[in-house]
Design a protein around this motif. Structure first.
Motif, PDB file in Angstrom:
ATOM      1  N   MET A 275      -9.964  19.113  -8.415  1.00  0.00           N
ATOM      2  CA  MET A 275     -11.288  19.683  -7.882  1.00  0.00           C
ATOM      3  C   MET A 275     -11.083  21.205  -7.694  1.00  0.00           C
ATOM      4  N   VAL A 276      -9.591  21.602  -7.456  1.00  0.00           N
ATOM      5  CA  VAL A 276      -9.361  22.992  -7.531  1.00  0.00           C
ATOM      6  C   VAL A 276      -9.391  23.660  -8.803  1.00  0.00           C
ATOM      7  N   ALA A 277      -8.868  23.040  -9.671  1.00  0.00           N
ATOM      8  CA  ALA A 277      -9.068  23.415 -11.365  1.00  0.00           C
ATOM      9  C   ALA A 277     -10.497  23.437 -11.755  1.00  0.00           C
TER      10      ALA A 277
ATOM     11  N   ALA B 118     -12.352  26.914 -12.907  1.00  0.00           N
ATOM     12  CA  ALA B 118     -12.976  26.916 -14.224  1.00  0.00           C
ATOM     13  C   ALA B 118     -14.156  27.535 -14.039  1.00  0.00           C
ATOM     14  N   LEU B 119     -15.087  27.282 -12.984  1.00  0.00           N
ATOM     15  CA  LEU B 119     -16.452  27.704 -12.570  1.00  0.00           C
ATOM     16  C   LEU B 119     -16.452  29.120 -11.977  1.00  0.00           C
ATOM     17  N   GLY B 120     -15.078  29.618 -11.985  1.00  0.00           N
ATOM     18  CA  GLY B 120     -15.205  31.135 -11.705  1.00  0.00           C
ATOM     19  C   GLY B 120     -14.986  31.367 -10.253  1.00  0.00           C
TER      20      GLY B 120
ATOM     21  N   PHE C 204     -22.427  25.917  -0.213  1.00  0.00           N
ATOM     22  CA  PHE C 204     -21.337  25.732  -1.355  1.00  0.00           C
ATOM     23  C   PHE C 204     -21.038  24.413  -1.508  1.00  0.00           C
ATOM     24  N   PHE C 205     -20.807  23.897  -0.239  1.00  0.00           N
ATOM     25  CA  PHE C 205     -20.336  22.218  -0.401  1.00  0.00           C
ATOM     26  C   PHE C 205     -21.237  21.254  -1.069  1.00  0.00           C
ATOM     27  N   ARG C 206     -22.339  21.625  -0.619  1.00  0.00           N
ATOM     28  CA  ARG C 206     -23.486  20.459  -1.529  1.00  0.00           C
ATOM     29  C   ARG C 206     -23.905  20.956  -2.850  1.00  0.00           C
ATOM     30  N   ALA C 207     -23.742  22.210  -2.891  1.00  0.00           N
ATOM     31  CA  ALA C 207     -23.814  22.755  -4.463  1.00  0.00           C
ATOM     32  C   ALA C 207     -22.627  21.973  -5.302  1.00  0.00           C
ATOM     33  N   TYR C 208     -21.517  22.369  -4.899  1.00  0.00           N
ATOM     34  CA  TYR C 208     -20.322  22.009  -5.748  1.00  0.00           C
ATOM     35  C   TYR C 208     -19.502  20.950  -5.453  1.00  0.00           C
ATOM     36  N   LEU C 209     -19.434  20.219  -4.259  1.00  0.00           N
ATOM     37  CA  LEU C 209     -18.463  19.297  -3.824  1.00  0.00           C
ATOM     38  C   LEU C 209     -19.084  18.027  -3.403  1.00  0.00           C
TER      39      LEU C 209
ATOM     40  N   ALA D 142     -17.920  20.349  -9.132  1.00  0.00           N
ATOM     41  CA  ALA D 142     -16.608  20.262  -8.983  1.00  0.00           C
ATOM     42  C   ALA D 142     -16.163  18.941  -8.133  1.00  0.00           C
ATOM     43  N   TYR D 143     -17.046  18.102  -8.000  1.00  0.00           N
ATOM     44  CA  TYR D 143     -16.508  16.908  -7.545  1.00  0.00           C
ATOM     45  C   TYR D 143     -15.659  15.940  -8.170  1.00  0.00           C
ATOM     46  N   VAL D 144     -14.803  15.442  -7.552  1.00  0.00           N
ATOM     47  CA  VAL D 144     -13.878  14.439  -8.368  1.00  0.00           C
ATOM     48  C   VAL D 144     -14.012  13.157  -7.180  1.00  0.00           C
ATOM     49  N   PRO D 145     -14.281  12.095  -7.864  1.00  0.00           N
ATOM     50  CA  PRO D 145     -14.334  10.897  -6.803  1.00  0.00           C
ATOM     51  C   PRO D 145     -12.792  10.514  -6.285  1.00  0.00           C
ATOM     52  N   HIS D 146     -12.787   9.643  -5.080  1.00  0.00           N
ATOM     53  CA  HIS D 146     -11.474   9.222  -4.684  1.00  0.00           C
ATOM     54  C   HIS D 146     -11.290   7.847  -5.379  1.00  0.00           C
TER      55      HIS D 146
END
Ligand code: AMP
Ligand code: MN
Ligand code: MN
Ligand code: MN
Length: 294
Positions: free
Chosen positions: A109-111, A115-117, A157-162, A168-172
């Motif tokens: 998610m950090v990567a 990448a999204l700036g 930000f949380f709602r827009a990206y995560l 930027a979301y990656v599932p567990h």
């Protein structure tokens, strides 16, 4: 104040994504005159040693717990487990795998954020975690505290990206829900379905009852009065113990400790199901502290 008749059975510490140490949380609960709390960090039991030591020192009733993140089809389902033996080898081994997977997921998610700036150093994220557990809140806190996003924009930000589906979301990769219930039972614990109103699939409840679910978190800050009433009826239909808790994380904008609570009768019903070594100690402290209630 009637706080001394109420228990908050859903709280987080710094061992997962809360902001207080286990000691600070237990001391705060005592100061608020709650009758007792459960410490239920996400996918880790690392805070329970300190929570139980503080419980001893303060003579304050603390239930050792955990909130397991699980997958049920495409739903994320959270299972609270109370009175677990936090030294149980199988439980510890499985949680170590889960936190290990979480690390790789957080790095990914950090990567993606980079990448999204959104410049975010992995070390800045690690510095905000107190142990091996990392979740999305640590990423957002690092972004805010390193000045990449303003604090008042954090929620947007949380709602827009995560969130699931966002860039930027990656599932567990988590435990299956049935496995989590079995694991909780194997560790002497009492499995309870967390915040059913946030899950959107009441139909799975009878299936979870069949594998050993004991309780339902009917009282929760995000449940409307109608939802709470609905889930209380459901609990009664399936013979589940109705429980409650705030999901306190120590965040100033989040739910306060004791915002949703559980009544004593339900706590005693959970104790009756507990097989771990820690329920008697809890009852002992409850008995002693009850003598100081006004
Ligand atoms: P993770 O463990 O990475 O799946 O992150 C889940 C955690 O993020 C939850 O336990 C909450 O503490 C927090 N969370 C979930 N949804 C939101 C949201 N919309 N805004 C802020 N925090 C959230
Ligand atoms: Mn959380
Ligand atoms: Mn949850
Ligand atoms: Mn929670």
């Amino acid at each position: 104040m009637k706080n001394h008749l109420r228990f908050d059975l859903h709280t987080h510490t710094r061992a997962s994504d809360g902001l207080l140490s286990p000691r600070e949380l237990v001391v705060l609960a005592k100061r608020r005159s709650l009758a007792g709390i459960a410490v239920t960090d996400h996918d880790t039991v690392d805070g329970l040693g300190e929570a139980l030591t503080t419980s001893e020192e303060e003579g304050y009733p603390v239930i050792p717990g955990v909130e397991l993140t699980t997958d049920y089809d495409r739903f994320e389902v959270h299972i609270l487990a109370y009175f677990i033996d936090h030294r149980h080898p199988e439980l510890r081994a499985r949680l170590a795998e889960v936190t290990h997977d979480r690390l790789a997921r957080a790095e990914e998610m950090v990567a993606r954020l980079n990448a999204l700036g959104y410049h975010l150093a992995w070390e800045a994220v690690r510095a905000r975690a107190n142990g091996p557990y990392i979740g999305r809140p640590h990423l957002v806190r690092a972004l805010v505290e390193t000045g990449v996003i303003p604090r008042e924009k954090a929620e947007d930000f949380f709602r827009a990206y995560l969130v699931p589906g966002a860039p930027a979301y990656v599932p567990h990769r988590e435990l299956a829900t049935e496995e989590a219930i079995r694991l909780a039972l194997a560790a002497g614990g009492v499995p309870v379905l967390a915040h059913p109103g946030r899950m959107g699939n009441p139909k799975l409840i009878p299936r979870l009852v069949a594998v050993g679910l004991v309780g339902l978190e009917t009282d929760y800050p995000l449940h409307s009065a109608q939802e709470t009433a609905f889930y209380r009826r459901l609990a009664s239909t399936y013979g589940l113990v109705p429980t409650g808790g705030s999901d306190f994380h120590g965040e100033p904008n989040g739910p306060s400790l004791g915002l949703a609570t559980c009544e004593g009768a339900s706590v005693l019903a959970l104790v009756r199901h507990a097989r771990g070594p820690l329920a008697p100690a809890f009852l002992g402290k409850l008995y002693i502290s009850a003598n100081s209630w006004e």
